[in-house]
Scaffold this motif. Structure first.
Motif, PDB file in Angstrom:
ATOM      1  N   THR A   1      76.047 104.511  41.161  1.00  9.26           N
ATOM      2  CA  THR A   1      76.870 103.777  42.118  1.00  9.26           C
ATOM      3  C   THR A   1      77.990 104.673  42.622  1.00  9.26           C
ATOM      4  N   ASP A   2      77.655 105.594  43.490  1.00  9.34           N
ATOM      5  CA  ASP A   2      78.670 106.499  44.012  1.00  9.34           C
ATOM      6  C   ASP A   2      79.077 106.062  45.424  1.00  9.34           C
ATOM      7  N   GLU A   3      79.994 106.804  46.010  1.00 10.74           N
ATOM      8  CA  GLU A   3      80.534 106.409  47.320  1.00 10.74           C
ATOM      9  C   GLU A   3      79.477 106.466  48.410  1.00 10.74           C
ATOM     10  N   THR A   4      78.546 107.413  48.300  1.00 14.20           N
ATOM     11  CA  THR A   4      77.504 107.525  49.325  1.00 14.20           C
ATOM     12  C   THR A   4      76.584 106.314  49.298  1.00 14.20           C
ATOM     13  N   ALA A   5      76.141 105.925  48.098  1.00 12.68           N
ATOM     14  CA  ALA A   5      75.259 104.756  47.991  1.00 12.68           C
ATOM     15  C   ALA A   5      75.943 103.504  48.535  1.00 12.68           C
ATOM     16  N   LEU A   6      77.226 103.334  48.213  1.00 11.91           N
ATOM     17  CA  LEU A   6      77.951 102.164  48.699  1.00 11.91           C
ATOM     18  C   LEU A   6      78.159 102.213  50.213  1.00 11.91           C
ATOM     19  N   ALA A   7      78.414 103.412  50.743  1.00 12.21           N
ATOM     20  CA  ALA A   7      78.612 103.547  52.192  1.00 12.21           C
ATOM     21  C   ALA A   7      77.339 103.224  52.953  1.00 12.21           C
ATOM     22  N   VAL A   8      76.207 103.712  52.471  1.00  9.80           N
ATOM     23  CA  VAL A   8      74.921 103.404  53.098  1.00  9.80           C
ATOM     24  C   VAL A   8      74.657 101.906  53.015  1.00  9.80           C
ATOM     25  N   ASN A   9      74.947 101.341  51.864  1.00 11.68           N
ATOM     26  CA  ASN A   9      74.725  99.919  51.630  1.00 11.68           C
ATOM     27  C   ASN A   9      75.502  99.053  52.619  1.00 11.68           C
ATOM     28  N   GLN A  10      76.742  99.443  52.885  1.00 13.50           N
ATOM     29  CA  GLN A  10      77.652  98.599  53.653  1.00 13.50           C
ATOM     30  C   GLN A  10      77.584  98.828  55.164  1.00 13.50           C
ATOM     31  N   ASN A  11      77.036  99.967  55.599  1.00  8.30           N
ATOM     32  CA  ASN A  11      77.167 100.345  57.016  1.00  8.30           C
ATOM     33  C   ASN A  11      75.861 100.514  57.768  1.00  8.30           C
ATOM     34  N   LEU A  12      74.722 100.276  57.105  1.00  6.56           N
ATOM     35  CA  LEU A  12      73.433 100.409  57.785  1.00  6.56           C
ATOM     36  C   LEU A  12      72.662  99.100  57.679  1.00  6.56           C
ATOM     37  N   ASN A  13      71.921  98.771  58.735  1.00  6.25           N
ATOM     38  CA  ASN A  13      71.218  97.489  58.793  1.00  6.25           C
ATOM     39  C   ASN A  13      69.734  97.591  58.476  1.00  6.25           C
ATOM     40  N   CYS A  14      69.251  98.785  58.181  1.00  6.86           N
ATOM     41  CA  CYS A  14      67.831  98.949  57.886  1.00  6.86           C
ATOM     42  C   CYS A  14      67.536  98.485  56.458  1.00  6.86           C
ATOM     43  N   LYS A  15      66.276  98.445  56.112  1.00  6.19           N
ATOM     44  CA  LYS A  15      65.895  98.120  54.747  1.00  6.19           C
ATOM     45  C   LYS A  15      66.245  99.284  53.821  1.00  6.19           C
ATOM     46  N   ILE A  16      66.688  98.945  52.605  1.00  2.00           N
ATOM     47  CA  ILE A  16      67.097  99.965  51.637  1.00  2.00           C
ATOM     48  C   ILE A  16      66.342  99.745  50.333  1.00  2.00           C
ATOM     49  N   ILE A  17      65.747 100.832  49.853  1.00  2.00           N
ATOM     50  CA  ILE A  17      65.040 100.824  48.568  1.00  2.00           C
ATOM     51  C   ILE A  17      65.725 101.823  47.654  1.00  2.00           C
ATOM     52  N   TYR A  18      65.936 101.425  46.406  1.00  6.04           N
ATOM     53  CA  TYR A  18      66.571 102.303  45.423  1.00  6.04           C
ATOM     54  C   TYR A  18      65.588 102.645  44.308  1.00  6.04           C
ATOM     55  N   ASP A  19      65.587 103.914  43.916  1.00  3.17           N
ATOM     56  CA  ASP A  19      65.085 104.278  42.600  1.00  3.17           C
ATOM     57  C   ASP A  19      66.243 104.112  41.631  1.00  3.17           C
ATOM     58  N   TYR A  20      65.955 103.789  40.382  1.00  2.80           N
ATOM     59  CA  TYR A  20      67.043 103.822  39.415  1.00  2.80           C
ATOM     60  C   TYR A  20      66.571 104.448  38.122  1.00  2.80           C
ATOM     61  N   LYS A  21      67.493 105.133  37.482  1.00  2.04           N
ATOM     62  CA  LYS A  21      67.225 105.728  36.177  1.00  2.04           C
ATOM     63  C   LYS A  21      67.859 104.883  35.078  1.00  2.04           C
ATOM     64  N   ASP A  22      69.105 104.474  35.271  1.00  6.10           N
ATOM     65  CA  ASP A  22      69.801 103.657  34.285  1.00  6.10           C
ATOM     66  C   ASP A  22      70.574 102.558  35.000  1.00  6.10           C
ATOM     67  N   THR A  23      70.536 101.347  34.446  1.00  2.16           N
ATOM     68  CA  THR A  23      71.307 100.241  34.981  1.00  2.16           C
ATOM     69  C   THR A  23      72.305  99.835  33.920  1.00  2.16           C
ATOM     70  N   PHE A  24      73.596 100.000  34.213  1.00  2.00           N
ATOM     71  CA  PHE A  24      74.576  99.898  33.149  1.00  2.00           C
ATOM     72  C   PHE A  24      75.697  98.894  33.373  1.00  2.00           C
ATOM     73  N   GLU A  25      76.065  98.577  34.590  1.00  2.00           N
ATOM     74  CA  GLU A  25      77.252  97.742  34.778  1.00  2.00           C
ATOM     75  C   GLU A  25      77.073  96.411  34.059  1.00  2.00           C
ATOM     76  N   ASN A  26      78.065  96.061  33.269  1.00  2.00           N
ATOM     77  CA  ASN A  26      78.068  94.848  32.453  1.00  2.00           C
ATOM     78  C   ASN A  26      77.076  94.885  31.301  1.00  2.00           C
ATOM     79  N   VAL A  27      76.466  96.042  31.033  1.00  2.00           N
ATOM     80  CA  VAL A  27      75.781  96.215  29.755  1.00  2.00           C
ATOM     81  C   VAL A  27      76.466  97.306  28.953  1.00  2.00           C
TER      82      VAL A  27
END
Length: 288
Positions: free
Chosen positions: A34-60
């Protein structure tokens, strides 16, 4: 992985601006950090977004490094049109956070590369066993806030049974150990002929080198000897997959795995391979 071309961006804003000019139908982000680039893309583009993930940690993670960045992970999951998952950590994350992801989820495990490696002959000393651990080795006395509980006890248990334990740390752990005065692991190496810390190696050299040993270890990450894990919430490890498992298999090694890594255990048992160790044992000598 090969791409037709690449464009180097120097800031999240530049990345978003270039993406807007290209105007893609889908953006595939190959890092789920969850870095600034991922958040910027998330918030400012209207296309479909697919993520790969290696680790999911927030709230775990019990004590997040940066709560604001980890909190952003929820934003990414809720916005995602698709998730390419290396394991089932996303399931635990969504249970803990009461999230119902709207996008499709694809389980895409790590795998052996199928490289034609010239494996090394096994070490054949009489009555001696050699086991190896590589990757996310986190020394307790270097990073106590992130340390995987109990690995020093595991090392002592192998030494007690006169089993050779070989460590191939990742580059950042190797550098951290190098800068630590009187590390408990360096002291252990100096005091025992059965404990060996090696240099960090590139993947192909690593796979060839570790092929000479007998077992690869997935034993170090929590609940060992009944010690509670203060790093991630209870049960999280049951959903994770181990990348080093596939490195061990590609190197022709048998595997010792701790039973709380349920997804790893299930995969090995499906193919009738590997040895499962009960994490609740109280006698360190029972590791082997």
């Amino acid at each position: 992985t090969y791409f037709d071309y690449s464009i180097r961006c120097h800031s999240p804003a530049e990345c978003v601006e270039i993406a807007k000019r290209i105007n893609p139908d889908i953006i595939h982000i190959f890092s789920f950090y969850t870095d600034e680039t991922a958040l910027a893309v998330n918030q400012n583009l209207n296309c479909k977004i697919i993520y790969d993930y290696k680790d999911t940690f927030e709230n775990v993670i019990a004590h997040p490094i940066d709560p604001l960045l980890w909190k952003g992970q929820r934003t990414l999951i809720e916005r995602a049109d698709g998730l390419c998952c290396r394991d089932r950590q996303i399931d635990h994350y969504c249970q803990v956070n009461k999230i119902n992801p709207c996008g499709k989820r694809i389980l895409f495990l790590d795998y052996c590369y199928g490289t034609d490696l010239a494996l090394m002959p096994k070490l054949r000393e009489p009555d001696e066993i050699h086991v190896v651990l590589h990757g996310s080795f986190i020394p307790e006395d270097v990073y106590p806030q992130f340390s995987c509980n109990g690995f020093y006890l595991i090392a002592e248990a192998f030494i007690l049974q006169k089993v050779h334990l070989h460590i191939y740390p990742g580059i950042w752990a190797a550098n951290a150990l190098e800068g630590k005065q009187n590390s408990i692991y360096k002291q252990l190496e100096q005091s025992s002929p059965y404990f060996h810390i090696h240099d960090s190696l590139g993947l192909e050299d690593l796979l060839k080198t570790i092929s000479q040993y007998d077992f690869g270890l997935i034993l170090y990450q929590s609940e060992i000897f009944g010690i509670p894990d203060h790093y991630v919430l209870d049960g999280h490890h049951a959903y994770g997959m181990s990348t080093r498992l596939f490195d061990y298999l590609e190197s022709g090694l048998n595997v010792l795995v701790q039973d709380n890594f349920k997804m790893v255990v299930d995969l090995l048992q499906q193919y009738k391979f590997g040895q499962v160790v009960d994490r609740t044992y109280s006698n360190p000598s029972q590791v082997v």
